[in-house]
Write an enzyme that holds these catalytic residues in place. Sequence first.
Site, PDB file in Angstrom:
ATOM      1  N   HIS A 156      20.191  -8.922   2.246  1.00 40.95           N
ATOM      2  CA  HIS A 156      20.106  -8.330   3.590  1.00 40.95           C
ATOM      3  C   HIS A 156      20.484  -9.334   4.677  1.00 40.95           C
ATOM      4  O   HIS A 156      19.924  -9.317   5.772  1.00 40.95           O
ATOM      5  CB  HIS A 156      18.704  -7.778   3.866  1.00 40.95           C
ATOM      6  CG  HIS A 156      18.289  -6.674   2.938  1.00 40.95           C
ATOM      7  ND1 HIS A 156      18.464  -5.348   3.224  1.00 40.95           N
ATOM      8  CD2 HIS A 156      17.699  -6.701   1.726  1.00 40.95           C
ATOM      9  CE1 HIS A 156      17.999  -4.606   2.227  1.00 40.95           C
ATOM     10  NE2 HIS A 156      17.533  -5.407   1.293  1.00 40.95           N
TER      11      HIS A 156
ATOM     12  N   ASN B 157      14.701   1.187   2.615  1.00 36.87           N
ATOM     13  CA  ASN B 157      16.163   1.274   2.445  1.00 36.87           C
ATOM     14  C   ASN B 157      16.640   2.666   2.814  1.00 36.87           C
ATOM     15  O   ASN B 157      15.821   3.570   3.047  1.00 36.87           O
ATOM     16  CB  ASN B 157      16.543   0.993   0.985  1.00 36.87           C
ATOM     17  CG  ASN B 157      16.548  -0.494   0.656  1.00 36.87           C
ATOM     18  OD1 ASN B 157      16.650  -1.351   1.539  1.00 36.87           O
ATOM     19  ND2 ASN B 157      16.429  -0.805  -0.626  1.00 36.87           N
TER      20      ASN B 157
ATOM     21  N   HIS C  38       7.705  -7.922   6.221  1.00 33.17           N
ATOM     22  CA  HIS C  38       6.914  -8.166   5.012  1.00 33.17           C
ATOM     23  C   HIS C  38       6.148  -6.880   4.667  1.00 33.17           C
ATOM     24  O   HIS C  38       5.351  -6.416   5.487  1.00 33.17           O
ATOM     25  CB  HIS C  38       5.942  -9.314   5.306  1.00 33.17           C
ATOM     26  CG  HIS C  38       5.024  -9.662   4.173  1.00 33.17           C
ATOM     27  ND1 HIS C  38       5.224  -9.240   2.880  1.00 33.17           N
ATOM     28  CD2 HIS C  38       3.889 -10.410   4.146  1.00 33.17           C
ATOM     29  CE1 HIS C  38       4.249  -9.692   2.115  1.00 33.17           C
ATOM     30  NE2 HIS C  38       3.428 -10.404   2.859  1.00 33.17           N
TER      31      HIS C  38
HETATM   32 FE1  HDD Z   1      13.603  -6.747  -0.287  1.00 29.88          FE
HETATM   33  C1  HDD Z   1      14.697  -8.465   2.437  1.00 29.88           C
HETATM   34  C2  HDD Z   1      14.072  -3.803   1.374  1.00 29.88           C
HETATM   35  C3  HDD Z   1      12.901  -5.018  -3.162  1.00 29.88           C
HETATM   36  C4  HDD Z   1      12.652  -9.586  -1.724  1.00 29.88           C
HETATM   37  N1  HDD Z   1      14.271  -6.235   1.528  1.00 29.88           N
HETATM   38  C5  HDD Z   1      14.658  -7.095   2.519  1.00 29.88           C
HETATM   39  C6  HDD Z   1      15.032  -6.351   3.684  1.00 29.88           C
HETATM   40  C7  HDD Z   1      14.853  -5.036   3.390  1.00 29.88           C
HETATM   41  C8  HDD Z   1      14.372  -4.963   2.036  1.00 29.88           C
HETATM   42  C9  HDD Z   1      15.101  -3.868   4.304  1.00 29.88           C
HETATM   43  C10 HDD Z   1      15.575  -6.945   4.964  1.00 29.88           C
HETATM   44  C11 HDD Z   1      14.498  -7.132   5.978  1.00 29.88           C
HETATM   45  C12 HDD Z   1      15.109  -7.632   7.255  1.00 29.88           C
HETATM   46  O1  HDD Z   1      15.871  -6.880   7.885  1.00 29.88           O
HETATM   47  O2  HDD Z   1      14.839  -8.779   7.616  1.00 29.88           O
HETATM   48  N2  HDD Z   1      13.599  -4.803  -0.816  1.00 29.88           N
HETATM   49  C13 HDD Z   1      13.700  -3.751   0.033  1.00 29.88           C
HETATM   50  C14 HDD Z   1      13.374  -2.540  -0.661  1.00 29.88           C
HETATM   51  C15 HDD Z   1      13.048  -2.889  -1.944  1.00 29.88           C
HETATM   52  C16 HDD Z   1      13.170  -4.311  -2.032  1.00 29.88           C
HETATM   53  C17 HDD Z   1      13.364  -1.168  -0.051  1.00 29.88           C
HETATM   54  C18 HDD Z   1      12.623  -2.032  -3.087  1.00 29.88           C
HETATM   55  C19 HDD Z   1      11.965  -0.947  -2.953  1.00 29.88           C
HETATM   56  N3  HDD Z   1      12.936  -7.210  -2.121  1.00 29.88           N
HETATM   57  C20 HDD Z   1      12.663  -6.361  -3.156  1.00 29.88           C
HETATM   58  C21 HDD Z   1      12.056  -7.087  -4.242  1.00 29.88           C
HETATM   59  C22 HDD Z   1      11.956  -8.384  -3.834  1.00 29.88           C
HETATM   60  C23 HDD Z   1      12.525  -8.447  -2.501  1.00 29.88           C
HETATM   61  C24 HDD Z   1      11.597  -6.490  -5.543  1.00 29.88           C
HETATM   62  C25 HDD Z   1      11.398  -9.571  -4.548  1.00 29.88           C
HETATM   63  C26 HDD Z   1      10.403  -9.534  -5.367  1.00 29.88           C
HETATM   64  N4  HDD Z   1      13.756  -8.675   0.230  1.00 29.88           N
HETATM   65  C27 HDD Z   1      13.258  -9.697  -0.527  1.00 29.88           C
HETATM   66  C28 HDD Z   1      13.409 -11.058   0.129  1.00 29.88           C
HETATM   67  C29 HDD Z   1      14.002 -10.676   1.524  1.00 29.88           C
HETATM   68  C30 HDD Z   1      14.201  -9.178   1.397  1.00 29.88           C
HETATM   69  C31 HDD Z   1      14.161 -12.080  -0.648  1.00 29.88           C
HETATM   70  C32 HDD Z   1      15.233 -11.441   1.984  1.00 29.88           C
HETATM   71  C33 HDD Z   1      14.957 -11.814   3.425  1.00 29.88           C
HETATM   72  C34 HDD Z   1      13.590 -11.409   3.680  1.00 29.88           C
HETATM   73  O3  HDD Z   1      13.052 -10.861   2.553  1.00 29.88           O
HETATM   74  O4  HDD Z   1      12.983 -11.556   4.719  1.00 29.88           O
HETATM   75  O5  HDD Z   1      12.187 -11.677   0.246  1.00 29.88           O
END
Ligand code: HDD
Length: 702
Positions: free
Chosen positions: A64, A138, A329
């Site tokens: 993202h 999402n 978060h």
């Molecule tokens: Fe995630 C970012 C949505 C599964 C770990 N995720 C991130 C963002 C969105 C989502 C919208 C961007 C937020 C922003 O605009 O700053 N992610 C989802 C959805 C998931 C999902 C809807 C499944 C239902 N994500 C998911 C899993 C993990 C992560 C299973 C890890 C265990 N996601 C992250 C992250 C991010 C992230 C690496 C990257 C930047 C952030 O968090 O702030 O921690």
Amino acid sequence: MDKKKQTHPADEQQHLTTNQGLKVEHNDDSLKAGIRGGTLMEDFHFREKMTHFDHERIPERNVHARGSGAYGFFNVYDDSMKKYTKAKFLTDPSLETKVFVRISTVVGFRGSADTVRDVRGFATKFYTTEGNYDLVGNNMPVFFIQDAIKFPDLVHAIKPEPHNEMPQASAAHDNFWDFISLMPESLHMIMWVLSDRALPRSYSMMEGFGVHTFRLVNEEGVSHFVKFHWKPVNGVHSLTWDETQKIAGKDPDFNRRDLWESIEKGNYPEFELGVQLITEDEEFDFDFDILDATKIWPEELVPVKRIGKMTLNRNPDNFFAETEQVAFHPGHVVPGIDFSNDPLLQGRLFSYLDTQLIRLGGPNFSEIPVNRPIAPVTNNQRDGFARQTINKGRVNYSPNSLAGGCPFAAGADMGAFKHYEQKVEGHKVKARSESFKDHYTQAKLFYNSMTEPEKQHIKDAWKFELGKVETMHIRERMVEHIVRIDKEMAEEVAIAIGVKVPENVSPPHKPSVLEGKRSVDVSPALSQENTHTGKIKGRKIAALVEDGFDGSALKELKSMLEKEGAMLEVISKNHGMRSATKGSEIKADKTYLTTGSIMYDAVFIPGGKDAVEKLKKMGDTLHFIKEAYKHCKPIAAIGEGVEVIDACLLPELLTFDVVSSDKGVVTSRKEGDGKAVAEQFIKAIAKHRFWEREKLKDMVDA
Ligand code: HDD
């Protein structure tokens, strides 16, 4: 009055200063020993400026990374949700809750194009009076994997390959399909990613989903399972695959610009918040496990109750400070909202806080303005990089008597968050429930719920994605999975990618625990064609204009479009004013060089003999119209303007003086028909695409 206070603050700020507030006398040369001499260490201004620049970049988000943000507000419609939750912002209609939304692509780097085939992140921060609540969702209601421990593998597989960092922002490569071919749990999500949902026309025209099953908990402590939805007031609309690729070159900021411009123009994106609710007793009633994030709750089984509306009405002032530094978060919850045991959600509850620590440089990111709650923050956490708060007093521990015990833990009756007391029992195991092992039923449900054009787009997407895979056995393994979703789809894809459909594919496994439970074979809510609202708010219409055009027809259409929240732009060979035969002259907004038909939802050609004579002979004009026709978009013309459409020699199109929106080409040679043409054109724009033209696309040279 104090004299100093009479000066405007902006006047003071016009002076260039160092970060210490010292006014700077010279900003174009560094301090040197002689006019051609070496630079002196003493030049503290140079060193401060350069050091700051050297440290300007922070790590981009792992996923993202590319996103666009907007502020807005949320209102719940009434207090009917009190039955389910004690969250004030979901139950008190007198509250207006400020929000910040960030919409993102997942795979591409921060500078990648907007219009790639990808999931869109839809993250909302509600600044509630009880603390920040983040709905980090999402634009697709399911996810690739069931357990968060596979997330690093998924992301490694989809991101550019590590040896050569290719391809950018695309799943169409061997690593990704190798992984997917060995992870059948991802197939339902893959169907969404290959569908038109992955190519949103506008961020105001996509649905949002919280994905996981969460809990709502009411004042009495009773819990319901819930899924969250965002329903766009504009309906769901997509770009075509051909458009997305061309737009990525012509305007990589297409979706970001669209969001920014619609807010600047007052066409505020609006989304209704919806909830699907089931009781705890219903947990095992369905032919899927409600803790499995690769499954939807079909709306026909569990209806979506629309409970409030979010309006995005303000662009951020500074991209980095707000959109880049915002930290979401799923663990940011408020009383009345709680978690389920979904193993994907449980893993996310660890990952988001962890990632902010590296991305935003330490534990004080919640003090950055965009992340700061409006609810007061009082605790004993202190220090750390970039601490902003100046905590007063000597006490930074608990229990204490020196500060009278403050800050002290409040009871749930005083608005504190109390974790839902769920009974848990079981062995510690690294294993997956049998009820998670149905990987095909909902992939099939999705496909069977599409219209014919939507199905064709999915087949074409398979052909593109797997056609880019170089390793033949990966293509073959994928076709085997597709057979289990739809045989006919597999056959068409297999021919295109040069593999055989395997004989005797084993039938999909259906766990016996799910047999005989509540299910549907088709879910009309899954087809985006069923989300259209008949409105044209946010659409962009091109008018092709040269000197001598009929100004009155254009003026009439423009005002009718603007009344509906749509936008008209004038395109011409050159910039400057275009003269009109009737009505007033008009300024060209864009030229054929600076824009293209792919940037618009529809095209209009006004009459005016002189203008039409020029337009008919201009290759760029004819290409513009043909390309719009090929992309199944509405086209309208009035008076002599119809001749320009005729000059395009479009297949299966004869322009008559029948003013009808049926085929998406609305024409009349009678000048008096201006209003009728405009009305029918607006109807056609609401429909957006006339897919029956797709079969002609090879006959259109655009
Ligand atoms: Fe995630 C970012 C949505 C599964 C770990 N995720 C991130 C963002 C969105 C989502 C919208 C961007 C937020 C922003 O605009 O700053 N992610 C989802 C959805 C998931 C999902 C809807 C499944 C239902 N994500 C998911 C899993 C993990 C992560 C299973 C890890 C265990 N996601 C992250 C992250 C991010 C992230 C690496 C990257 C930047 C952030 O968090 O702030 O921690």
